[in-house]
Write an enzyme that holds these catalytic residues in place. Structure first.
Site, PDB file in Angstrom:
ATOM      1  N   ASP A   1      -9.990  -0.554   6.750  1.00  0.00           N
ATOM      2  CA  ASP A   1     -10.566   0.530   7.551  1.00  0.00           C
ATOM      3  C   ASP A   1     -11.268  -0.022   8.781  1.00  0.00           C
ATOM      4  O   ASP A   1     -12.162  -0.872   8.658  1.00  0.00           O
ATOM      5  CB  ASP A   1     -11.594   1.322   6.732  1.00  0.00           C
ATOM      6  CG  ASP A   1     -10.977   2.164   5.644  1.00  0.00           C
ATOM      7  OD1 ASP A   1      -9.828   2.607   5.815  1.00  0.00           O
ATOM      8  OD2 ASP A   1     -11.651   2.395   4.621  1.00  0.00           O
TER       9      ASP A   1
ATOM     10  N   ARG B   1       0.835  -1.194   0.000  1.00  0.00           N
ATOM     11  CA  ARG B   1       0.000   0.000   0.000  1.00  0.00           C
ATOM     12  C   ARG B   1       0.870   1.245   0.000  1.00  0.00           C
ATOM     13  O   ARG B   1       1.780   1.380   0.808  1.00  0.00           O
ATOM     14  CB  ARG B   1      -0.913   0.010   1.238  1.00  0.00           C
ATOM     15  CG  ARG B   1      -1.641   1.314   1.508  1.00  0.00           C
ATOM     16  CD  ARG B   1      -2.851   1.462   0.609  1.00  0.00           C
ATOM     17  NE  ARG B   1      -3.459   2.769   0.705  1.00  0.00           N
ATOM     18  CZ  ARG B   1      -4.494   3.090   1.472  1.00  0.00           C
ATOM     19  NH1 ARG B   1      -5.047   2.173   2.234  1.00  0.00           N
ATOM     20  NH2 ARG B   1      -4.975   4.305   1.470  1.00  0.00           N
TER      21      ARG B   1
ATOM     22  N   ARG C   1      -5.487   1.504  -4.922  1.00  0.00           N
ATOM     23  CA  ARG C   1      -4.634   0.933  -3.880  1.00  0.00           C
ATOM     24  C   ARG C   1      -4.625  -0.589  -3.953  1.00  0.00           C
ATOM     25  O   ARG C   1      -5.596  -1.198  -4.371  1.00  0.00           O
ATOM     26  CB  ARG C   1      -5.104   1.375  -2.504  1.00  0.00           C
ATOM     27  CG  ARG C   1      -6.539   0.987  -2.261  1.00  0.00           C
ATOM     28  CD  ARG C   1      -7.226   1.821  -1.246  1.00  0.00           C
ATOM     29  NE  ARG C   1      -7.301   3.185  -1.687  1.00  0.00           N
ATOM     30  CZ  ARG C   1      -7.840   4.163  -0.995  1.00  0.00           C
ATOM     31  NH1 ARG C   1      -8.363   3.929   0.165  1.00  0.00           N
ATOM     32  NH2 ARG C   1      -7.867   5.381  -1.440  1.00  0.00           N
TER      33      ARG C   1
ATOM     34  N   ASP D   1      -6.790  -1.700   1.232  1.00  0.00           N
ATOM     35  CA  ASP D   1      -7.243  -0.691   2.180  1.00  0.00           C
ATOM     36  C   ASP D   1      -7.976  -1.434   3.294  1.00  0.00           C
ATOM     37  O   ASP D   1      -8.867  -2.242   3.008  1.00  0.00           O
ATOM     38  CB  ASP D   1      -8.184   0.300   1.480  1.00  0.00           C
ATOM     39  CG  ASP D   1      -8.571   1.476   2.351  1.00  0.00           C
ATOM     40  OD1 ASP D   1      -7.804   1.825   3.266  1.00  0.00           O
ATOM     41  OD2 ASP D   1      -9.642   2.059   2.103  1.00  0.00           O
TER      42      ASP D   1
END
Length: 187
Positions: free
Chosen positions: A110, A96, A105, A108
């Protein structure tokens, strides 16, 4: 000894939801690798993944490949900031690069929800501040936990998704009505 106890996840463990996305490289293999790394982390157990969703990019950089998205739920004794560190470590290990906000990307990860905690500091905001605007988060969350409440909204995932869909329909109808009215007055 239970599997959770063997992994260092005790009775006071928190239930956590993490969203994932990838649109560079072999996204399916990258996501699988990220989830395996997460599952093999000490103090994380009972990892469950939603289905994978292919979605269009959102935000400012929409001229990029489609994303492979989903959500995982697991239990952990890691404090929220330590978990954030682990998520960012996995992102770095899988290539990343943070060049463009909302850009393409490799992976990711989150942190969406950490029990019913509300955290807002310079490093971390939980619940994720945009999760309630994203069907690519709410749809997989609906699979895993439709009745979990987003503490800042005091709405369940199901209610939040229904409200988002209603707003999208209402907004598009409102914009069409405004365009018709504006066209009629411009004669």
């Amino acid at each position: 000894m239970t599997t959770e106890e063997a992994r260092g996840v005790g009775a006071g463990a928190s239930t956590v939801f993490v969203g994932f996305g990838s649109n560079l490289g072999d996204s399916r293999a990258i996501v699988q690798n990220a989830l395996e790394r997460l599952a093999s982390t000490p103090q994380i157990s009972s990892l469950q993944s939603s289905s994978f969703y292919v979605t269009a990019p959102v935000g400012f950089s929409t001229n990029q490949p489609a994303y492979l998205n989903g959500v995982v739920r697991f239990r952990t004794n890691l404090p929220p900031h330590d978990l954030l560190d682990r998520l960012q470590q996995i992102e770095l290990e899988l290539g990343r690069e943070r060049k463009t906000f909302w850009g393409a990307r490799t992976i990711d990860l989150d942190l969406l929800l950490y029990d019913a905690a509300v955290i807002n500091d310079s490093r971390l905001i939980v619940p994720h501040p945009r999760m309630h605007w994203r069907l690519f988060v709410l749809d997989p969350m609906l699979e895993l936990a439709p009745d979990v409440v987003i503490p800042t909204l005091r709405l369940t995932i199901r209610e939040t998704r229904e409200l988002l869909l209603w707003n999208q329909r209402f907004h598009s109808q409102f914009v069409r009505a405004l365009n018709v009215c504006n066209a009629a007055t411009v004669t």
